[in-house]
Enzyme design. Structure first.
Site: not given
Ligand code: CMP
Length: 138
Positions: A126, A115, A91, A102, A112, A57, A85, A49, A9
């Site tokens: 995705e 993704h 998260t 993270r 964070n 948010f 993950r 998203y 990100k």
């Protein structure tokens, strides 16, 4: 072999830590089989998203995701979705396990750093949202 979709990100591209994140990915036996640095458009970010569009948010998330370049990736591994993950961590970085991306790099619950898809079905959706078959080289 299975696949997952990843985004490094804007907080991470801005801090020049995309290589450090890729190192963690590779050290944990995930292979980066497609990768592209792009600037998301508002439309692409909102579409990606859309499940979160009613969340408080959402607007901040979209502004953040278009605030700088992102690296979109396809990762391959024996259990790619679940493994990534674990490697990403929770998260919210304050809940992320020691050694996770993270825990090490995320700034807060929004910024964070990464993704990752949350299921095999969403990984497929995705990946197809961002990549064509010819972009993925095993
Ligand atoms: P990601 O895994 O990409 O999924 C949705 C994103 O929304 C999340 O990471 C964060 O970047 C962002 N976000 C901001 N606030 C929250 C929140 N309270 N709960 C979950 N995600 C949030």
């Amino acid at each position: 072999m299975t696949r997952t979709f990843s985004i490094i990100k804007p907080d991470a591209t801005k801090r020049n830590i995309t290589g450090a994140i890729n190192k963690i990915i590779e050290e944990n036996d995930l292979k980066i089989i497609a990768q592209k640095r792009i600037l998301l458009t508002r439309e692409l970010a909102e579409g990606f998203y859309k499940v979160h569009k009613d969340k408080p948010f959402f607007n901040d998330l979209i502004e953040y995701m278009i605030s700088g370049p992102v690296i979109i990736q396809v990762l391959e591994g024996s259990n790619a979705v679940e493994d990534y993950r674990k490697i990403m961590g929770a998260t919210n970085p304050s809940e992320a396990k020691e050694g996770s991306i993270r825990k090490k790099y995320a700034l807060n619950i929004q910024e964070n750093s990464v993704h990752g898809s949350d299921s095999d079905q969403n990984a497929k959706i995705e990946i197809e949202y961002f990549f064509e078959k010819k972009d993925i080289v095993v």
